[in-house]
Scaffold this active site. Structure first.
Site, PDB file in Angstrom:
ATOM      1  N   GLU A 192      29.317  43.211  47.563  1.00  0.00           N
ATOM      2  CA  GLU A 192      30.037  42.878  46.365  1.00  0.00           C
ATOM      3  C   GLU A 192      29.717  43.725  45.321  1.00  0.00           C
ATOM      4  O   GLU A 192      30.717  43.770  44.338  1.00  0.00           O
ATOM      5  CB  GLU A 192      29.236  41.355  45.987  1.00  0.00           C
ATOM      6  CG  GLU A 192      29.685  40.273  46.885  1.00  0.00           C
ATOM      7  CD  GLU A 192      28.957  38.992  46.679  1.00  0.00           C
ATOM      8  OE1 GLU A 192      28.488  38.925  45.326  1.00  0.00           O
ATOM      9  OE2 GLU A 192      28.649  38.077  47.282  1.00  0.00           O
TER      10      GLU A 192
ATOM     11  N   LYS B 126      14.608  55.515  39.011  1.00  0.00           N
ATOM     12  CA  LYS B 126      14.784  55.562  40.315  1.00  0.00           C
ATOM     13  C   LYS B 126      13.707  56.648  40.914  1.00  0.00           C
ATOM     14  O   LYS B 126      13.447  57.599  40.420  1.00  0.00           O
ATOM     15  CB  LYS B 126      16.112  55.955  40.996  1.00  0.00           C
ATOM     16  CG  LYS B 126      17.165  55.255  40.497  1.00  0.00           C
ATOM     17  CD  LYS B 126      18.563  55.697  41.051  1.00  0.00           C
ATOM     18  CE  LYS B 126      18.994  56.579  40.040  1.00  0.00           C
ATOM     19  NZ  LYS B 126      20.179  57.325  40.207  1.00  0.00           N
TER      20      LYS B 126
ATOM     21  N   ASP C  22      23.239  60.910  45.392  1.00  0.00           N
ATOM     22  CA  ASP C  22      23.360  62.436  46.103  1.00  0.00           C
ATOM     23  C   ASP C  22      21.923  62.696  46.229  1.00  0.00           C
ATOM     24  O   ASP C  22      21.679  63.908  46.977  1.00  0.00           O
ATOM     25  CB  ASP C  22      24.046  63.266  45.063  1.00  0.00           C
ATOM     26  CG  ASP C  22      23.405  63.502  43.890  1.00  0.00           C
ATOM     27  OD1 ASP C  22      22.804  62.610  43.140  1.00  0.00           O
ATOM     28  OD2 ASP C  22      23.029  64.702  43.340  1.00  0.00           O
TER      29      ASP C  22
END
Length: 299
Positions: free
Chosen positions: A19, A220, A245
């Site tokens: 979603e 992150k 990436d």
């Protein structure tokens, strides 16, 4: 489990089970100030199919508002609410942990961190304002620092200098309970379209070295940003796909949260690095760039 190359067959399955697509920015959407080929049409196609788009970047140099302007300048309509930057994460970490608003935050990093701190109600000091400050090494020199600094936030800082390192080090070592927060620990990044440049990781490592402390990492692969994202978008992690990436930040971030993951080779990671026997981070899928999605949709 080994990664699969994205194909017409498995992309169809992925597309219908997801979603929301979460995208890293540097090396996925753009390189420096250049848009990667086919990005605009790909995002448009995903939106027209009702997919939610979220942009999760470890680059702390800009605030969410500044990133929204960058997207706009590249011809991509993105709202500030769809952007989660590590500069925003640093401010939110302080907010959810009830950081005393009377305490100051010393910033080794850019304007983006100062702007997000201000929006969250905190006083940021340092940052670009300390870019040209120097230290006088005269005998018996005593370096003064603000005792009301309760946190040091370290992010990408192209103007890193000895003054900032000394200031941040003294705050962490001498101010009782002073927090050491890293926006991220990326070793390198695509600061321009032509080559990789040192990332925030080396600035963070300098402070680790002088304080002998490890930071709280809010970008992150820490799932701190994901908690905010889940509250805002009301989509379960199993119905999200993280596209990035970098294996050690983007893909690990997606895996830590229980998302599906797609690695693209348009930024830092190469296919040979993915297939290297020493690499133990395997995304669900990989492809060369995000516009491959367009071709597979039409296949």
């Amino acid at each position: 489990m080994s990664s699969q190359p994205l194909s017409a067959h498995n992309f169809k399955q992925l597309f219908h089970s997801v979603e929301a697509f979460l995208f890293d920015c540097d090396g996925v959407i753009w390189k420096g100030d250049e848009l990667i080929e086919g990005v605009s049409q790909t995002l448009q196609m995903l939106r027209s199919n009702g997919k939610k788009l979220v942009f999760v970047t470890n680059n702390s140099s800009k605030s969410r508002a500044q990133y929204a302007l960058k997207f706009q300048s590249l011809g991509i309509p993105v709202s500030q609410d769809e952007i989660f930057s590590s500069s925003f994460a640093a401010a939110m970490y302080l907010k959810v942990n009830n950081f005393p608003p009377q305490n100051k935050v010393y910033v080794i990093g850019g304007e983006g961190i100062l702007e997000e701190l201000q929006l969250a109600g905190f006083t940021g000091v340092g940052g670009p304002g300390d870019a040209n400050k120097t230290i006088d090494f005269k005998q018996n020199k005593f370096f003064e620092h603000d005792k009301s600094v309760g946190a040091v936030v370290v992010g990408l800082d192209p103007n890193i200098n000895y003054y900032k390192l000394q200031y941040g080090t003294l705050c962490i070592r001498e101010n009782p309970g002073c927090l050491f927060i890293a926006t991220n620990r990326d070793s390198v990044g695509n600061m321009t379209s032509l080559q990789e440049w040192p990332g925030a990781g080396c600035m963070v490592a300098a402070i680790c070295g002088s304080t002998q402390k490890e930071p709280i990492v809010v970008g992150k692969p820490s799932t701190f940003m994901m908690d905010f994202l889940l509250k805002k978008f009301n989509v379960s992690c199993s119905k999200m796909c993280m596209v990035g990436d970098r294996l050690d930040t983007d893909i690990l971030f997606g895996q830590n949260a229980g998302c599906k993951t797609l690695l693209v080779f348009s930024g830092v990671t190469t296919q040979s690095a993915l297939e290297d026997p020493s690499n133990n981070i395997q995304p669900d899928y990989y492809t060369s760039k995000i516009s491959d999605i367009l071709d597979l949709t039409e296949a």
